[in-house]
Design a protein around this motif. Structure first.
Motif, PDB file in Angstrom:
ATOM      1  N   GLY A  95       0.811  -1.208   0.000  1.00  0.00           N
ATOM      2  CA  GLY A  95       0.000   0.000   0.000  1.00  0.00           C
ATOM      3  C   GLY A  95       0.844   1.258   0.000  1.00  0.00           C
ATOM      4  O   GLY A  95       2.071   1.221   0.105  1.00  0.00           O
ATOM      5  N   ARG A  96       0.165   2.408  -0.117  1.00  0.00           N
ATOM      6  CA  ARG A  96       0.860   3.701  -0.184  1.00  0.00           C
ATOM      7  C   ARG A  96      -0.103   4.819   0.202  1.00  0.00           C
ATOM      8  O   ARG A  96      -1.320   4.628   0.213  1.00  0.00           O
ATOM      9  N   PHE A  97       0.474   5.967   0.497  1.00  0.00           N
ATOM     10  CA  PHE A  97      -0.327   7.172   0.717  1.00  0.00           C
ATOM     11  C   PHE A  97      -0.675   7.786  -0.625  1.00  0.00           C
ATOM     12  O   PHE A  97       0.156   7.865  -1.537  1.00  0.00           O
ATOM     13  N   LEU A  98      -1.936   8.231  -0.762  1.00  0.00           N
ATOM     14  CA  LEU A  98      -2.419   8.865  -1.977  1.00  0.00           C
ATOM     15  C   LEU A  98      -2.951  10.254  -1.653  1.00  0.00           C
ATOM     16  O   LEU A  98      -3.399  10.510  -0.536  1.00  0.00           O
ATOM     17  N   LEU A  99      -2.909  11.118  -2.642  1.00  0.00           N
ATOM     18  CA  LEU A  99      -3.464  12.457  -2.497  1.00  0.00           C
ATOM     19  C   LEU A  99      -4.832  12.515  -3.157  1.00  0.00           C
ATOM     20  O   LEU A  99      -5.029  11.986  -4.252  1.00  0.00           O
ATOM     21  N   ASP A 100      -5.786  13.111  -2.468  1.00  0.00           N
ATOM     22  CA  ASP A 100      -7.087  13.355  -3.077  1.00  0.00           C
ATOM     23  C   ASP A 100      -7.563  14.751  -2.659  1.00  0.00           C
ATOM     24  O   ASP A 100      -6.799  15.532  -2.089  1.00  0.00           O
ATOM     25  N   ASN A 102      -9.302  15.734  -0.327  1.00  0.00           N
ATOM     26  CA  ASN A 102      -9.332  15.985   1.114  1.00  0.00           C
ATOM     27  C   ASN A 102      -7.957  15.909   1.759  1.00  0.00           C
ATOM     28  O   ASN A 102      -7.839  15.973   2.976  1.00  0.00           O
ATOM     29  N   GLY A 103      -6.923  15.716   0.953  1.00  0.00           N
ATOM     30  CA  GLY A 103      -5.585  15.623   1.510  1.00  0.00           C
ATOM     31  C   GLY A 103      -4.954  14.270   1.235  1.00  0.00           C
ATOM     32  O   GLY A 103      -5.137  13.685   0.160  1.00  0.00           O
ATOM     33  N   THR A 104      -4.235  13.754   2.225  1.00  0.00           N
ATOM     34  CA  THR A 104      -3.513  12.491   2.079  1.00  0.00           C
ATOM     35  C   THR A 104      -4.294  11.368   2.750  1.00  0.00           C
ATOM     36  O   THR A 104      -4.808  11.543   3.862  1.00  0.00           O
ATOM     37  N   ARG A 105      -4.388  10.257   2.074  1.00  0.00           N
ATOM     38  CA  ARG A 105      -5.030   9.081   2.667  1.00  0.00           C
ATOM     39  C   ARG A 105      -4.223   7.838   2.312  1.00  0.00           C
ATOM     40  O   ARG A 105      -3.519   7.799   1.306  1.00  0.00           O
ATOM     41  N   TRP A 106      -4.347   6.838   3.170  1.00  0.00           N
ATOM     42  CA  TRP A 106      -3.649   5.572   2.942  1.00  0.00           C
ATOM     43  C   TRP A 106      -4.564   4.613   2.185  1.00  0.00           C
ATOM     44  O   TRP A 106      -5.750   4.523   2.478  1.00  0.00           O
ATOM     45  N   GLN A 107      -4.007   3.898   1.200  1.00  0.00           N
ATOM     46  CA  GLN A 107      -4.750   2.842   0.531  1.00  0.00           C
ATOM     47  C   GLN A 107      -3.974   1.543   0.619  1.00  0.00           C
ATOM     48  O   GLN A 107      -2.821   1.468   0.189  1.00  0.00           O
ATOM     49  N   ASP A 108      -4.621   0.534   1.191  1.00  0.00           N
ATOM     50  CA  ASP A 108      -3.988  -0.776   1.282  1.00  0.00           C
ATOM     51  C   ASP A 108      -3.685  -1.328  -0.100  1.00  0.00           C
ATOM     52  O   ASP A 108      -4.489  -1.205  -1.025  1.00  0.00           O
ATOM     53  N   GLY A 109      -2.533  -1.975  -0.236  1.00  0.00           N
ATOM     54  CA  GLY A 109      -2.238  -2.764  -1.420  1.00  0.00           C
ATOM     55  C   GLY A 109      -2.934  -4.118  -1.310  1.00  0.00           C
ATOM     56  O   GLY A 109      -3.544  -4.444  -0.284  1.00  0.00           O
TER      57      GLY A 109
END
Length: 285
Positions: A95-100, A102-109
């Motif tokens: 997984g990695r942190f993503l920008l959207d 609303n800011g930064t969020r984590w998405q599981d791989g």
């Protein structure tokens, strides 16, 4: 059913659309066809009962992926499949942190998603991935059954239903593309190969819709090609390729043309080898 590492669009931080279970998209809803050729089903069920990580070894197109799909259906467990490749990073798995907006969020791989919520995670052709990437599976394949997410500062304790399965083709192994012993010894292993003549013909006929006699002719051609492995061919014709050819025949394509398109032309560009395979085709068609 999605089987790639990419999660659905508009996913939440857990990897699923809002209001949906994170593994809902990975359920095997229809029974995949599997023709047992030994005790592989019973052995896998026993391995899953103790959550033993499993390694499936065999040539390309012999049914390794179909077997995992069938077992996930039979056990009623979600299946997340990752097609490994040389550019795959550890972040692609965990997984990695993503920008959207609303800011930064984590998405599981896919590996983290399977471990967190309890799916079978299948790493297809795992030797294609870099060795520094595959070592991330080590903590999940021993008694710890945990996955550290270093970038997030979290450790996932594997769900009781989680199991890791990997596959590779031993025929493609080399000093540069093989699993470390420290990885191999964490897994149980099942060997797969092309089925015996009658069984393979039955599989080809079932999957394609051609009659059994036509399927048997195709298997004869495949058996001849497999005798050429190491003598001009890296691999013989796979069961998957036979199903492709048979499917064309079932659609009304002339057998000679179907075999050229689905069997001979894809497997080699060598003119002499094509002539040899064409001769094998004309023997039966």
């Amino acid at each position: 059913m999605p089987t790639a590492a990419t999660l659905p669009a508009a996913a939440t931080a857990t990897g699923a659309p809002a209001g949906e279970h994170p593994l809902a998209a990975y359920r095997v809803t229809r029974e995949p066809y599997w023709r047992a050729v030994g005790d592989e089903v019973a052995l896998y069920e026993a391995a899953y009962s103790v959550r033993m990580p499993m390694m499936l070894k065999g040539p390309t197109g012999c049914g390794k992926t179909r077997f995992v799909e069938y077992m996930a259906w039979k056990l009623g467990k979600p299946l997340i499949t990752v097609a490994c490749h040389e550019d795959m990073t550890a972040s692609d798995l965990v997984g990695r942190f993503l920008l959207d907006a609303n800011g930064t969020r984590w998405q599981d791989g896919p590996l983290a998603l399977a471990a967190r919520y309890g799916a079978i995670c299948y790493l297809d052709e795992v030797v294609e991935a870099r060795q520094d990437t595959t070592v991330v599976i080590h903590p999940l394949t021993d008694k710890r059954r945990m996955l550290p997410l270093e970038k997030k500062g979290e450790v996932i304790e594997a769900h009781p239903d989680f199991q890791l399965v990997i596959s590779f083709n031993p025929g493609y192994q080399s000093l540069m593309k093989d699993l470390k012993q420290s990885t191999k010894q964490r897994f149980g292993a099942l060997d797969f190969d092309y089925p015996e003549h009658e069984v393979e013909a039955e599989i080809v006929a079932h999957e394609s819709g051609v009659d059994l006699e036509t399927a048997k002719k195709l298997v004869h051609i495949a058996e001849r090609s497999r005798n050429l492995k190491g003598h001009g061919l890296d691999e013989g014709l796979s069961t998957r390729m036979l199903i492709h050819a048979a499917s064309l025949i079932a659609q009304g394509v002339a057998p000679l043309a179907a075999c050229r398109v689905a069997l001979v032309r894809p497997i080699t560009d060598d003119a002499d080898m094509r002539d040899a395979l064409d001769a094998a085709v004309t023997t039966y068609f």
